[in-house]
Design a protein around this motif. Structure first.
Motif, PDB file in Angstrom:
ATOM      1  N   VAL A   1       7.789  16.824  -4.909  1.00 52.41           N
ATOM      2  CA  VAL A   1       7.715  16.428  -6.317  1.00 52.41           C
ATOM      3  C   VAL A   1       6.293  16.268  -6.806  1.00 52.41           C
ATOM      4  N   GLY A   2       5.314  16.369  -5.911  1.00 52.63           N
ATOM      5  CA  GLY A   2       3.934  16.230  -6.319  1.00 52.63           C
ATOM      6  C   GLY A   2       3.418  14.810  -6.164  1.00 52.63           C
ATOM      7  N   LEU A   3       2.098  14.701  -6.209  1.00 49.20           N
ATOM      8  CA  LEU A   3       1.431  13.436  -5.915  1.00 49.20           C
ATOM      9  C   LEU A   3       1.872  12.296  -6.822  1.00 49.20           C
ATOM     10  N   GLY A   4       1.923  12.544  -8.135  1.00 51.36           N
ATOM     11  CA  GLY A   4       2.248  11.477  -9.077  1.00 51.36           C
ATOM     12  C   GLY A   4       3.628  10.899  -8.861  1.00 51.36           C
ATOM     13  N   ARG A   5       4.628  11.758  -8.787  1.00 54.23           N
ATOM     14  CA  ARG A   5       5.991  11.259  -8.633  1.00 54.23           C
ATOM     15  C   ARG A   5       6.241  10.693  -7.237  1.00 54.23           C
TER      16      ARG A   5
ATOM     17  N   ASP B   1       6.278  13.634   0.982  1.00 62.19           N
ATOM     18  CA  ASP B   1       6.638  14.462  -0.162  1.00 62.19           C
ATOM     19  C   ASP B   1       7.105  15.836   0.305  1.00 62.19           C
ATOM     20  N   CYS B   2       8.103  15.814   1.189  1.00 63.65           N
ATOM     21  CA  CYS B   2       8.691  17.029   1.766  1.00 63.65           C
ATOM     22  C   CYS B   2       7.591  17.915   2.360  1.00 63.65           C
ATOM     23  N   SER B   3       6.710  17.289   3.144  1.00 64.13           N
ATOM     24  CA  SER B   3       5.585  18.012   3.731  1.00 64.13           C
ATOM     25  C   SER B   3       6.084  18.999   4.786  1.00 64.13           C
ATOM     26  N   PRO B   4       5.577  20.239   4.770  1.00 63.57           N
ATOM     27  CA  PRO B   4       6.084  21.252   5.705  1.00 63.57           C
ATOM     28  C   PRO B   4       5.509  21.140   7.110  1.00 63.57           C
ATOM     29  N   ASP B   5       4.515  20.281   7.318  1.00 65.27           N
ATOM     30  CA  ASP B   5       3.920  20.148   8.635  1.00 65.27           C
ATOM     31  C   ASP B   5       4.528  18.946   9.360  1.00 65.27           C
TER      32      ASP B   5
ATOM     33  N   VAL C   1       0.868  -1.189   0.000  1.00 64.69           N
ATOM     34  CA  VAL C   1       0.000   0.000   0.000  1.00 64.69           C
ATOM     35  C   VAL C   1       0.898   1.230   0.000  1.00 64.69           C
ATOM     36  N   VAL C   2       0.848   1.986  -1.078  1.00 68.51           N
ATOM     37  CA  VAL C   2       1.678   3.188  -1.238  1.00 68.51           C
ATOM     38  C   VAL C   2       0.837   4.404  -0.885  1.00 68.51           C
ATOM     39  N   ILE C   3       1.331   5.199   0.061  1.00 71.67           N
ATOM     40  CA  ILE C   3       0.582   6.368   0.543  1.00 71.67           C
ATOM     41  C   ILE C   3       1.446   7.614   0.387  1.00 71.67           C
ATOM     42  N   PRO C   4       1.227   8.428  -0.639  1.00 71.69           N
ATOM     43  CA  PRO C   4       1.944   9.700  -0.755  1.00 71.69           C
ATOM     44  C   PRO C   4       1.366  10.701   0.239  1.00 71.69           C
TER      45      PRO C   4
END
Length: 740
Positions: free
Chosen positions: A68-72, A39-43, A6-9
């Motif tokens: 990099v955004g959701l897709g990548r 994805d380098c989330s600031p929170d 299960v991949v969770i971005p």
């Protein structure tokens, strides 16, 4: 090798991430791996992922060095997946119980599938949900295994990434990758559906698809929505490279145009100023990719396609307007003026509202216009020191105006000066609701300080607890939230809760609670003076009993016999009893105070004083627990009605679990246990001390004596919050009361 990966971005979903991960890891089917991609989330998302990975070996935490955004981010997780099947789950959504077991059972029964699709349900921020539009297709599919070429109607399944289990080898062999930008999942899903040889459907709701009020990519208008054209260009380039897939072009062309037009008419996606340009880009795509011999569909879709063929934006507008009128019927469409704004217009004079804002004027209110107190009062005092050019005016109810301390400027709601001050002030500070008759003008900024850490369910969560939500106006609540610019938080738990239960566009300010600064700046002399004013005799151990409000009780009733407990503890102890501000005065308490059995401190103006004076806190489920923990003094939880309170009001975590970080000290469930906790010394023993330390570490990370300064520098001076937070190990709370 696990059965499912299960991949969770993950990006900026700290208020929802716990629920998402719990829904996966709590599945009855255990043969899984979870790849959570930060994805380098600031929170605080990265920290949350790491915490889960530390306690569950099935979780792999991946931290990308840049956003990099959701897709990548999905691609990064796919590279690390090892399961037979890979599933993609968005981090603000969640799985329904039993989903993975149902998927495994179906696959065992029919053999390997390239794609197994399952249903979903939408859950909205306002609490309502509804079935998907594909329900009939799932029912019709049964246990059939098919190709899309043989069952073309299944092109109408919701073509997203998160409602499917893909056979990983199939996905990799085909070379599928999610492209950067918005709308990245529809083309990849369509590529997979037309190339798959074995497709199955599971007639089961597997995902709760969360419709957030704010924050979702698809609800953020702007030019990013033009990404849809590049995404579908990629799809048709893929089809051009595979002549054997020519059969799919007409159906996928129609779906692509439908998707583009769907986005065009939604203001939360394409801005009105961009619509003509967006329509032209859609017409370009239409001309470039319309298949030979394509038959136009009927209805509005066919009419829109004719407008695209002619490149006539005016014809499209006319058709869309006619469709809106038909949908609206005879109802008259009114402007979207909020209730707050309409009310305010009747209250504030046109003259005042046309005058310029005063850049040096601030309005304060505490607990909906009670006397100055709590976080707003602490901010007010610090602003006088650090931003003396900003004049502070308090809004206070008429019946309390005579009790405002000398030297504090204030106005009464409804007065002429009230209208002037609230119309012209630049800054507004509150710990609860702002006055309803204030219309927020451009340039005004609102600071929500809150008044406690949420153990109990708050905000929109209260919809699920009708007994506790009596009289709640959730529409008014959301209008209030719309005003907030900054939201003060004292810990990560609060920040995550506020983001979810108060859906808005405010910025979190994780700096600590200003009112708790006194817990680190008060001296031993200050503590002694407070105890002397309260009448606490030297040598006595003062126990502050501060129960929370219970909406299901008509009047305040203590959960234990105050007189019996006071007598059982003897002269070495004294009970300070603080009823909740929402509870009416209690005659029994007054009688006990008159007899000297307890000290009634319900009317004391400063709960901070009471905390400083107390040797220990007896609390049930009051948010005072979290503030008092910063003093590093014993806490005893009186949990005699925990199950009832949880059922009626709801809680955000299990306060009485006994687990470090959840329980702040000794827990009692009966009156006798409470007495024994103090007689035996358990209230301040090693176990209680260890629990308090873990609780303090989790819930008091920012309270260090400088919270008010950080708020003032950020809110009034526009600076970065400073000074830096003092690490817990270097903090020195106010001295404990001397009992010698």
């Amino acid at each position: 090798m696990p059965r499912f990966s299960v991949v969770i971005p993950v990006f900026k979903v700290q208020g929802y991430l716990h629920e998402c991960l719990d829904s996966v890891l709590g599945q009855s089917f255990r043969d899984i791996e979870v790849i959570a991609v930060d994805d380098c989330s600031p929170d605080s998302c990265g920290e949350i992922i790491d915490e889960y990975a530390a306690r569950d070996a099935r979780v792999q935490a991946v931290h990308l060095p840049q956003n990099v955004g959701l897709g990548r981010a999905r691609n990064a997780g796919l590279q690390r997946a090892t399961g037979d099947y890979v599933l993609f789950l968005d981090s603000d959504d969640s799985y329904t119980p039993g989903l993975l077991q149902a998927l495994a059972t179906r696959l065992d029964a029919v053999g390997d599938l390239d794609i197994l699709v399952f249903d979903h349900i939408r859950t909205f921020w306002h609490g309502r949900g509804g079935p998907s539009q594909s329900t009939e297709l799932f029912e019709r599919a049964g246990t059939d295994v098919f190709r899309l070429q043989d069952r073309p109607e299944y092109v109408h399944l919701f073509l997203v990434a998160w409602n499917k289990a893909f056979r990983r080898e199939f996905f990799l062999e085909q070379g599928f990758q999610y492209a950067p930008g918005l709308y990245e999942d529809a083309p990849v899903t369509q590529m997979a559906m037309v190339t798959a040889e074995r497709i199955g459907c599971l007639n089961r709701v597997g995902v709760e698809y969360r419709q957030r009020r704010h924050g979702a990519i698809t609800k953020t208008p702007g030019r990013k929505h033009f990404d849809i054209f590049e995404q579908y260009e990629g799809l048709f380039a893929f089809l051009d490279e595979r002549p054997e897939l020519a059969w799919s072009k007409p159906m996928l062309f129609e779906r692509a145009i439908h998707h583009m037009l769907f986005s065009l008419k939604r203001s939360e996606r394409v801005r009105p100023a961009d619509r003509k340009d967006y329509f032209a880009r859609t017409a370009d795509f239409y001309a470039a990719h319309i298949p030979a011999g394509f038959t136009l569909p009927g209805g509005t879709m066919g009419v829109h396609m004719r407008a695209l063929a002619k490149r006539s934006f005016r014809a499209y507008q006319a058709t869309e307007f006619a469709a809106r009128v038909k949908r609206a019927g005879p109802r008259k469409v009114l402007g979207a003026t909020s209730r707050v704004g309409r009310h305010a217009t009747t209250r504030l004079s046109t003259f005042q509202r046309r005058r310029p804002l005063d850049p040096n004027l601030a309005v304060y209110t505490s607990y909906e216009n009670l006397l100055p107190s709590c976080n707003p009062a602490a901010v007010f005092e610090k602003a006088k020191e650090l931003a003396p050019h900003v004049r502070g005016v308090w809004v206070v109810r008429q019946e309390l105006a005579g009790q405002v301390p000398a030297g504090i400027d204030h106005v009464v709601p409804g007065s002429r000066r009230y209208a002037e001050v609230t119309a012209r002030a630049t800054y507004f500070v509150s710990n609860a609701a702002f006055p309803d008759d204030i219309a927020k003008r451009p340039g005004q900024v609102h600071l929500q300080t809150h008044h406690g850490t949420p153990l109990k369910r708050m905000g929109m969560d209260q919809q699920a607890y009708p007994a506790a939500a009596q009289g709640m106006d959730f529409g008014r609540l959301l209008e209030q939230v719309n005003r907030w610019d900054l939201s003060v938080s004292s810990n990560r738990h609060s920040t995550e809760q506020w983001e979810r239960v108060y859906p808005g566009r405010f910025e979190p300010l994780d700096v600590g609670y200003p009112r708790n600064d006194r817990f680190f700046t008060s001296t031993a002399e200050d503590v002694a003076a407070i105890r002397d004013r309260l009448g606490i005799a030297p040598g006595r151990t003062a126990l502050l009993y501060a129960p929370t409000h219970r909406e299901h009780h008509k009047e305040w009733t203590p959960t234990f016999d105050l007189e019996r407990v006071a007598k059982a503890l003897g002269d070495d102890f004294v009970l300070l009893v603080r009823t909740h501000r929402l509870d009416r005065p209690n005659p029994q308490l007054s009688d006990l105070a008159a007899q000297g059995s307890v000290i009634d401190v319900s009317g004391h103006p400063s709960v901070e004083d009471l905390c400083l004076a107390a040797d220990a806190l007896i609390a049930d489920y009051s948010s005072l627990i979290f503030d008092y923990a910063g003093l590093d003094r014993p806490i005893v939880i009186d949990a005699s009605d925990w199950k009832v309170y949880n059922a009626v009001r709801g809680v955000t975590f299990d306060l009485v679990s006994g687990r470090p970080g959840e329980t702040p000290g000794t827990v009692t469930t009966t009156e006798d246990e409470l007495i024994d906790a103090f007689r035996s010394g358990r209230w301040s023993g090693a176990e209680a001390t260890a629990l308090r330390g873990a609780f303090r570490e989790r819930f008091c990370p920012y309270d260090d004596g400088h919270a008010a300064e950080r708020v003032v520098r950020r809110f009034f001076l526009g600076e970065d919050p400073a000074p830096a937070i003092v690490p817990p190990a270097r903090r020195t709370p106010a001295p404990k009361p001397s009992r010698g």
